[in-house]
Design an enzyme around this catalytic site. Structure first.
Site, PDB file in Angstrom:
ATOM      1  N   GLU A   1       0.843  -1.210   0.000  1.00 18.74           N
ATOM      2  CA  GLU A   1       0.000   0.000   0.000  1.00 18.74           C
ATOM      3  C   GLU A   1       0.873   1.253   0.000  1.00 18.74           C
ATOM      4  OE1 GLU A   1      -2.561  -1.269   3.461  1.00 18.74           O
ATOM      5  OE2 GLU A   1      -4.126  -0.938   1.963  1.00 18.74           O
TER       6      GLU A   1
ATOM      7  N   GLU B   1      -3.214 -10.324   3.530  1.00 20.27           N
ATOM      8  CA  GLU B   1      -4.288  -9.964   4.467  1.00 20.27           C
ATOM      9  C   GLU B   1      -5.237 -11.136   4.714  1.00 20.27           C
ATOM     10  OE1 GLU B   1      -2.914  -7.856   2.436  1.00 20.27           O
ATOM     11  OE2 GLU B   1      -2.824  -5.891   3.378  1.00 20.27           O
TER      12      GLU B   1
HETATM   13  C1  1HE Z   1       7.002  -7.670  12.319  1.00 26.31           C
HETATM   14  C2  1HE Z   1       6.308  -7.703  11.105  1.00 26.31           C
HETATM   15  C3  1HE Z   1       5.029  -7.077  11.064  1.00 26.31           C
HETATM   16  C4  1HE Z   1       8.170  -8.745  10.838  1.00 26.31           C
HETATM   17  N1  1HE Z   1       4.577  -6.522  12.205  1.00 26.31           N
HETATM   18  N2  1HE Z   1       6.505  -7.104  13.420  1.00 26.31           N
HETATM   19  N3  1HE Z   1       2.320  -8.279   7.014  1.00 26.31           N
HETATM   20  C5  1HE Z   1       2.650  -9.580   6.965  1.00 26.31           C
HETATM   21  O1  1HE Z   1       1.814 -10.461   7.055  1.00 26.31           O
HETATM   22  C6  1HE Z   1       4.125  -9.897   6.835  1.00 26.31           C
HETATM   23  C7  1HE Z   1       4.649 -10.396   8.159  1.00 26.31           C
HETATM   24  N4  1HE Z   1       6.091 -10.609   8.141  1.00 26.31           N
HETATM   25  C8  1HE Z   1       6.667 -11.681   7.511  1.00 26.31           C
HETATM   26  O2  1HE Z   1       6.025 -12.475   6.860  1.00 26.31           O
HETATM   27  C9  1HE Z   1       8.155 -11.809   7.662  1.00 26.31           C
HETATM   28  O3  1HE Z   1       8.568 -11.061   8.806  1.00 26.31           O
HETATM   29  C10 1HE Z   1       8.953 -11.283   6.432  1.00 26.31           C
HETATM   30  C11 1HE Z   1       8.771 -12.249   5.258  1.00 26.31           C
HETATM   31  C12 1HE Z   1       8.520  -9.878   6.030  1.00 26.31           C
HETATM   32  C13 1HE Z   1      10.455 -11.210   6.797  1.00 26.31           C
HETATM   33  O4  1HE Z   1      10.886 -12.465   7.291  1.00 26.31           O
HETATM   34  P1  1HE Z   1      12.261 -12.530   8.111  1.00 26.31           P
HETATM   35  O5  1HE Z   1      12.544 -13.990   8.345  1.00 26.31           O
HETATM   36  O6  1HE Z   1      13.292 -11.716   7.427  1.00 26.31           O
HETATM   37  O7  1HE Z   1      11.994 -11.778   9.512  1.00 26.31           O
HETATM   38  P2  1HE Z   1      11.195 -12.299  10.811  1.00 26.31           P
HETATM   39  O8  1HE Z   1      12.098 -13.194  11.606  1.00 26.31           O
HETATM   40  O9  1HE Z   1       9.865 -12.852  10.422  1.00 26.31           O
HETATM   41  O10 1HE Z   1      10.917 -10.935  11.580  1.00 26.31           O
HETATM   42  C14 1HE Z   1      11.971 -10.186  12.163  1.00 26.31           C
HETATM   43  C15 1HE Z   1      11.345  -9.295  13.217  1.00 26.31           C
HETATM   44  O11 1HE Z   1      10.441  -8.392  12.601  1.00 26.31           O
HETATM   45  C16 1HE Z   1      10.517 -10.084  14.225  1.00 26.31           C
HETATM   46  O12 1HE Z   1      10.577  -9.419  15.450  1.00 26.31           O
HETATM   47  P3  1HE Z   1      11.474 -10.004  16.660  1.00 26.31           P
HETATM   48  O13 1HE Z   1      11.328  -9.013  17.751  1.00 26.31           O
HETATM   49  O14 1HE Z   1      10.924 -11.355  16.973  1.00 26.31           O
HETATM   50  O15 1HE Z   1      12.900 -10.082  16.109  1.00 26.31           O
HETATM   51  C17 1HE Z   1       9.108  -9.965  13.679  1.00 26.31           C
HETATM   52  O16 1HE Z   1       8.095 -10.108  14.653  1.00 26.31           O
HETATM   53  C18 1HE Z   1       9.143  -8.546  13.152  1.00 26.31           C
HETATM   54  N5  1HE Z   1       8.158  -8.337  12.111  1.00 26.31           N
HETATM   55  N6  1HE Z   1       7.059  -8.363  10.187  1.00 26.31           N
HETATM   56  C19 1HE Z   1       5.297  -6.533  13.325  1.00 26.31           C
HETATM   57  N7  1HE Z   1       4.317  -6.999   9.954  1.00 26.31           N
HETATM   58  C20 1HE Z   1      -3.684  -0.931   7.191  1.00 26.31           C
HETATM   59  S1  1HE Z   1      -3.973  -2.535   7.024  1.00 26.31           S
HETATM   60  C21 1HE Z   1      -2.556  -3.267   6.362  1.00 26.31           C
HETATM   61  C22 1HE Z   1      -2.657  -4.753   6.473  1.00 26.31           C
HETATM   62  C23 1HE Z   1      -1.338  -5.447   6.333  1.00 26.31           C
HETATM   63  O17 1HE Z   1      -0.306  -4.859   6.213  1.00 26.31           O
HETATM   64  S2  1HE Z   1      -1.419  -7.161   6.302  1.00 26.31           S
HETATM   65  C24 1HE Z   1       0.221  -7.692   6.037  1.00 26.31           C
HETATM   66  C25 1HE Z   1       1.008  -7.774   7.290  1.00 26.31           C
END
Ligand code: 1HE
Length: 261
Positions: free
Chosen positions: A116, A136
């Site tokens: 977005e 989503e």
């Molecule tokens: C996060 C987020 C997040 C990572 N919110 N903390 N978005 C998603 O569904 C995507 C969610 N994220 C992922 O699928 C993966 O993190 C990634 C593919 C993007 C990257 O993977 P990777 O292996 O490089 O990183 P990781 O180990 O998953 O994450 C590293 C840290 O970032 C970890 O935190 P930590 O404290 O445990 O180290 C994760 O929790 C954090 N992290 N992504 C919060 N999204 C207005 S409405 C909009 C609706 C949406 O956007 S829906 C899509 C949401």
């Protein structure tokens, strides 16, 4: 420039380079991050010295979208999240309508709210690591940052529905073909985005304002009103002093021709 906690910004001549700087959370967009984007691009709109913007990211992920953990922990009410979405709309509108070309240098995941955000840029440059998705549906939520308008316009409604229902990922040439990005570079998306931004920055500011905002606004209008608005914008833009100089240069044969190499 407003104070920045989630981004860095530096000038490269008349191009402002903005870096998303929350790599440890994959540049996930918290409510505070969204407020910072809104304030920064409001400042960009008012800054005559900025003629184009490149947005890049620190880390291996451009933007993981909504801060899902903040959202979960805050246990928001429907109306509270509605207001959050309206702030996302304001921030991304501030980007799209800042009057300057905004070029995204994308890498890694550009997903959910990250897409977005990227869809509010005028030009998106991908590198070989870049991929796009709308997870989503899998997260049990819905887009709230403008994707129903901006992503649907880029790829069409049917493709967007498929992306949201199935989590389908687009990357590489396919991402260019469906319209998620305009450029795919084998090298650094940052270098390519900078080249593009520097080139666009050479256009008269009024032309760039008309191009980056006018087409989107006109797209919302019925044809008759659109033609009227187009004539109005062209009336102002095509008679500006900067266009007179450029037209004179063409007449005097000192301007570059439009030639294919
Ligand atoms: C996060 C987020 C997040 C990572 N919110 N903390 N978005 C998603 O569904 C995507 C969610 N994220 C992922 O699928 C993966 O993190 C990634 C593919 C993007 C990257 O993977 P990777 O292996 O490089 O990183 P990781 O180990 O998953 O994450 C590293 C840290 O970032 C970890 O935190 P930590 O404290 O445990 O180290 C994760 O929790 C954090 N992290 N992504 C919060 N999204 C207005 S409405 C909009 C609706 C949406 O956007 S829906 C899509 C949401």
């Amino acid at each position: 420039m407003p104070p920045l906690a989630f981004m860095q910004a530096e000038s490269d001549g008349d191009v402002l380079i903005v870096t998303l700087d929350r790599a440890e959370k994959r540049n996930a967009l918290s409510a505070a991050f969204i407020e910072e984007l809104a304030a920064l691009f409001d400042w960009v709109r008012r800054s005559d010295g900025v003629h184009a913007v490149v947005v890049k990211a620190n880390g291996n992920v451009f933007c993981a979208g909504l801060d899902l953990i903040e959202h979960h922990l805050e246990d928001r009410s429907a109306s509270a999240f509605m207001h959050i979405c309206r702030r996302w709309h304001a921030a991304f509108d501030a980007i799209q309508h800042c009057g300057k070309p905004v070029v995204g240098a994308l890498n890694g995941a550009v997903v959910g709210g990250g897409l977005e955000l990227a869809s509010a840029f005028h030009i998106r440059v991908a590198d070989p690591t870049t991929y796009f998705a709308l997870p989503e549906g899998q997260r049990g939520i819905f887009t709230g940052g403008g994707a129903t308008v901006r992503v649907a316009r880029l790829v069409g409604e049917a493709r967007m529905i498929d992306m949201m229902l199935t989590g389908r990922i687009y990357a590489g040439d396919e991402a260019v073909a469906v319209g998620l990005c305009q450029y795919l570079t084998p090298g650094s998306s940052v270098e390519r985005a900078l080249e593009i931004a520097r080139k666009a920055a050479q256009n008269p500011p009024l032309s760039n304002f008309a191009i980056t905002s006018g087409i989107a606004h006109i797209g919302n209008m019925p044809a008759n009103d659109a033609f009227y608005a187009e004539a109005f914008i062209a009336g102002i833009t095509n008679t500006q002093p900067a266009s007179k100089d450029r037209l004179a240069a063409f007449m005097n044969k000192t301007a570059a021709k439009v030639l294919h190499d």
